[in-house]
Write a protein that holds these residues in place. Structure first.
Motif, mmCIF file in Angstrom:
data_model
loop_
_atom_site.group_PDB
_atom_site.id
_atom_site.type_symbol
_atom_site.label_atom_id
_atom_site.label_comp_id
_atom_site.label_asym_id
_atom_site.label_seq_id
_atom_site.Cartn_x
_atom_site.Cartn_y
_atom_site.Cartn_z
ATOM 1 N N ILE A 110 48.494 44.022 43.804
ATOM 2 C CA ILE A 110 47.779 45.294 43.923
ATOM 3 C C ILE A 110 46.748 45.449 42.805
ATOM 4 C CG2 ILE A 110 49.282 46.826 42.553
ATOM 5 C CD1 ILE A 110 49.063 48.781 45.023
ATOM 6 N N GLN A 111 46.948 44.733 41.699
ATOM 7 C CA GLN A 111 45.998 44.822 40.597
ATOM 8 C C GLN A 111 44.706 44.049 40.855
ATOM 9 O OE1 GLN A 111 47.632 44.170 36.582
ATOM 10 N NE2 GLN A 111 49.665 44.289 37.496
ATOM 11 N N THR A 112 44.692 43.193 41.870
ATOM 12 C CA THR A 112 43.554 42.294 42.060
ATOM 13 C C THR A 112 42.382 42.922 42.828
ATOM 14 O OG1 THR A 112 44.420 41.369 44.149
ATOM 15 C CG2 THR A 112 45.142 40.327 42.093
ATOM 16 N N PHE A 113 42.584 44.091 43.404
ATOM 17 C CA PHE A 113 41.557 44.634 44.290
ATOM 18 C C PHE A 113 40.301 45.100 43.547
ATOM 19 C CE2 PHE A 113 45.242 44.739 47.053
ATOM 20 C CZ PHE A 113 44.698 44.358 48.270
ATOM 21 N N GLY A 114 40.433 45.456 42.286
ATOM 22 C CA GLY A 114 39.268 45.915 41.537
ATOM 23 C C GLY A 114 38.182 44.866 41.436
ATOM 24 N N GLU A 115 38.589 43.629 41.170
ATOM 25 C CA GLU A 115 37.624 42.540 41.063
ATOM 26 C C GLU A 115 37.015 42.188 42.417
ATOM 27 O OE1 GLU A 115 39.445 42.609 37.215
ATOM 28 O OE2 GLU A 115 40.293 42.798 39.219
ATOM 29 N N LEU A 116 37.771 42.391 43.482
ATOM 30 C CA LEU A 116 37.213 42.152 44.818
ATOM 31 C C LEU A 116 36.113 43.164 45.119
ATOM 32 C CD1 LEU A 116 40.486 41.425 46.855
ATOM 33 C CD2 LEU A 116 38.975 39.802 45.681
ATOM 34 N N PHE A 117 36.353 44.424 44.770
ATOM 35 C CA PHE A 117 35.318 45.450 44.945
ATOM 36 C C PHE A 117 34.058 45.105 44.138
ATOM 37 C CE2 PHE A 117 38.727 48.766 45.947
ATOM 38 C CZ PHE A 117 38.257 49.066 47.206
ATOM 39 N N SER A 118 34.232 44.893 42.852
ATOM 40 C CA SER A 118 33.068 44.756 41.964
ATOM 41 C C SER A 118 32.241 43.517 42.279
ATOM 42 C CB SER A 118 33.511 44.735 40.499
ATOM 43 O OG SER A 118 34.315 43.597 40.221
ATOM 44 N N THR A 119 32.904 42.397 42.563
ATOM 45 C CA THR A 119 32.138 41.164 42.782
ATOM 46 C C THR A 119 31.430 41.149 44.130
ATOM 47 O OG1 THR A 119 34.163 40.008 43.511
ATOM 48 C CG2 THR A 119 33.486 39.758 41.197
ATOM 49 N N ARG A 120 32.012 41.811 45.114
ATOM 50 C CA ARG A 120 31.284 41.921 46.389
ATOM 51 C C ARG A 120 29.998 42.729 46.202
ATOM 52 N NH1 ARG A 120 32.169 38.114 50.212
ATOM 53 N NH2 ARG A 120 34.358 37.971 50.805
ATOM 54 N N ILE A 121 30.074 43.776 45.394
ATOM 55 C CA ILE A 121 28.885 44.576 45.131
ATOM 56 C C ILE A 121 27.838 43.745 44.391
ATOM 57 C CG2 ILE A 121 27.983 46.553 43.846
ATOM 58 C CD1 ILE A 121 30.691 47.937 44.316
ATOM 59 N N LEU A 122 28.262 43.038 43.361
ATOM 60 C CA LEU A 122 27.325 42.241 42.576
ATOM 61 C C LEU A 122 26.682 41.139 43.423
ATOM 62 C CD1 LEU A 122 29.273 41.930 39.223
ATOM 63 C CD2 LEU A 122 27.047 43.020 39.529
ATOM 64 N N PHE A 172 40.162 37.270 36.574
ATOM 65 C CA PHE A 172 41.486 37.893 36.512
ATOM 66 C C PHE A 172 42.424 37.461 37.632
ATOM 67 C CE2 PHE A 172 43.848 42.071 37.345
ATOM 68 C CZ PHE A 172 44.690 42.004 36.243
ATOM 69 N N ILE A 173 41.866 36.877 38.718
ATOM 70 C CA ILE A 173 42.641 36.640 39.940
ATOM 71 C C ILE A 173 42.934 35.160 40.117
ATOM 72 C CG2 ILE A 173 42.648 36.858 42.452
ATOM 73 C CD1 ILE A 173 40.800 39.213 42.221
ATOM 74 N N ALA A 174 44.129 34.878 40.658
ATOM 75 C CA ALA A 174 44.538 33.498 40.926
ATOM 76 C C ALA A 174 45.602 33.510 42.012
ATOM 77 C CB ALA A 174 45.087 32.857 39.650
ATOM 78 N N HIS A 175 46.180 32.327 42.292
ATOM 79 C CA HIS A 175 47.428 32.288 43.050
ATOM 80 C C HIS A 175 48.391 31.381 42.306
ATOM 81 C CE1 HIS A 175 45.619 28.573 44.869
ATOM 82 N NE2 HIS A 175 46.874 28.182 44.970
ATOM 83 N N ASP A 176 49.687 31.582 42.557
ATOM 84 C CA ASP A 176 50.691 30.818 41.819
ATOM 85 C C ASP A 176 51.208 29.646 42.642
ATOM 86 O OD1 ASP A 176 52.551 31.867 43.642
ATOM 87 O OD2 ASP A 176 53.265 33.408 42.268
ATOM 88 N N ALA A 177 52.185 28.966 42.107
ATOM 89 C CA ALA A 177 52.708 27.762 42.759
ATOM 90 C C ALA A 177 53.347 28.065 44.110
ATOM 91 C CB ALA A 177 53.727 27.082 41.846
ATOM 92 N N ASP A 178 53.736 29.336 44.318
ATOM 93 C CA ASP A 178 54.332 29.746 45.593
ATOM 94 C C ASP A 178 53.310 30.369 46.534
ATOM 95 O OD1 ASP A 178 56.942 28.954 44.804
ATOM 96 O OD2 ASP A 178 57.136 30.806 43.644
ATOM 97 N N ALA A 179 52.029 30.227 46.196
ATOM 98 C CA ALA A 179 50.911 30.736 47.004
ATOM 99 C C ALA A 179 50.820 32.254 47.015
ATOM 100 C CB ALA A 179 50.978 30.199 48.436
ATOM 101 N N ASN A 180 51.479 32.928 46.074
ATOM 102 C CA ASN A 180 51.332 34.367 45.945
ATOM 103 C C ASN A 180 50.061 34.687 45.166
ATOM 104 O OD1 ASN A 180 53.910 35.166 47.121
ATOM 105 N ND2 ASN A 180 54.853 34.325 45.271
ATOM 106 N N ILE A 181 49.305 35.683 45.620
ATOM 107 C CA ILE A 181 48.153 36.153 44.856
ATOM 108 C C ILE A 181 48.666 36.786 43.575
ATOM 109 C CG2 ILE A 181 46.207 37.755 44.830
ATOM 110 C CD1 ILE A 181 46.139 37.452 47.897
ATOM 111 N N CYS A 182 48.049 36.429 42.457
ATOM 112 C CA CYS A 182 48.531 36.919 41.168
ATOM 113 C C CYS A 182 47.350 37.120 40.224
ATOM 114 C CB CYS A 182 49.551 35.951 40.570
ATOM 115 S SG CYS A 182 48.879 34.318 40.191
ATOM 116 N N THR A 183 47.649 37.513 38.999
ATOM 117 C CA THR A 183 46.616 37.715 37.992
ATOM 118 C C THR A 183 46.850 36.770 36.815
ATOM 119 O OG1 THR A 183 47.714 39.333 36.563
ATOM 120 C CG2 THR A 183 46.739 40.169 38.601
ATOM 121 N N LEU A 184 45.839 36.718 35.952
ATOM 122 C CA LEU A 184 45.938 35.929 34.718
ATOM 123 C C LEU A 184 46.260 36.818 33.529
ATOM 124 C CD1 LEU A 184 42.880 33.555 35.232
ATOM 125 C CD2 LEU A 184 45.288 33.117 35.774
ATOM 126 N N GLY A 185 46.659 38.060 33.795
ATOM 127 C CA GLY A 185 47.002 38.991 32.722
ATOM 128 C C GLY A 185 45.815 39.831 32.296
#
Length: 206
Positions: A110-122, A172-185
């Protein structure tokens, strides 16, 4: 990036940098967005249905930004893209709300959506300035704790598009070894920038 003015400033930086070669632009969310997303997840897990209104508030903040940056058909196109992201965010929040609990994977996603918004705009704004632009999906390319695969993914994505001037990627966004969308902190967009820079053997990371 808290406003349309700040996003326009990014265009000036990119324009200057393009004199020296192609650019990979890695961006964070707009100011305060990640904190709001964390709060949406927390309230949804507590069964607080008004948390869905917060999704609308975030969509409205981005809507105000694009109304300053775009007009006409271009505004309609980016608004449609933001609606898709907002719908995905709403669905994520609704899943948590129904469960009245938040898993570690959901808390990350749920934390990853901010970067999706901003980068689509840019990316859309850069395209209106006659740059050849490609949006890169960090959720697919960046594998947490697997730098070798990450570098290979990014380099391949860039190498197959020699005609592109500017690549735009969510930080900020990545996926993990289990293919879950995650963050880099928190602060992970700076980390993402160095990852992309290393992957493409950039002359400089700013």
């Amino acid at each position: 990036m808290a406003s349309a003015t700040r996003m326009s400033g990014v265009l000036d930086i990119v324009t200057d940098t393009l004199r020296d070669g192609r650019v990979v632009l890695v961006s964070s969310a707009i100011s305060g967005c990640t904190d709001a997303l964390i709060e949406i997840g927390r309230r949804a897990a507590a069964g607080d249905s008004p948390c869905l209104d917060m999704v609308g508030d975030l969509r409205a903040r981005h809507s105000r930004i694009i109304s300053r940056l775009f007009t006409g058909r271009e505004l309609e196109n980016i608004a449609a893209q933001l609606d898709v992201i907002a719908d995905q965010l709403s669905a994520c929040a609704e899943d948590i709300l129904r469960a009245k609990a938040i898993t570690p994977a959901d808390a990350e996603r749920i934390q990853t959506f901010g970067e999706l918004f901003s980068t689509r705009i840019l990316a859309a704004k850069l395209a209106t300035e006659s740059f050849r632009v490609k949006w890169l999906d960090s959720r697919v390319l960046v594998v947490k704790d697997n730098p070798g695969q990450t570098y290979s993914n990014i380099k391949s994505a860039v190498d197959v598009c020699p005609e592109i001037d500017v690549f735009v990627a969510p930080g900020f966004i990545a996926h993990d070894a289990d293919a879950n969308i995650c963050t880099l902190g928190r602060g992970g967009s700076d980390f993402s920038g160095t990852i992309f820079g290393a992957a493409v053997h950039a002359e400089e990371v700013q």
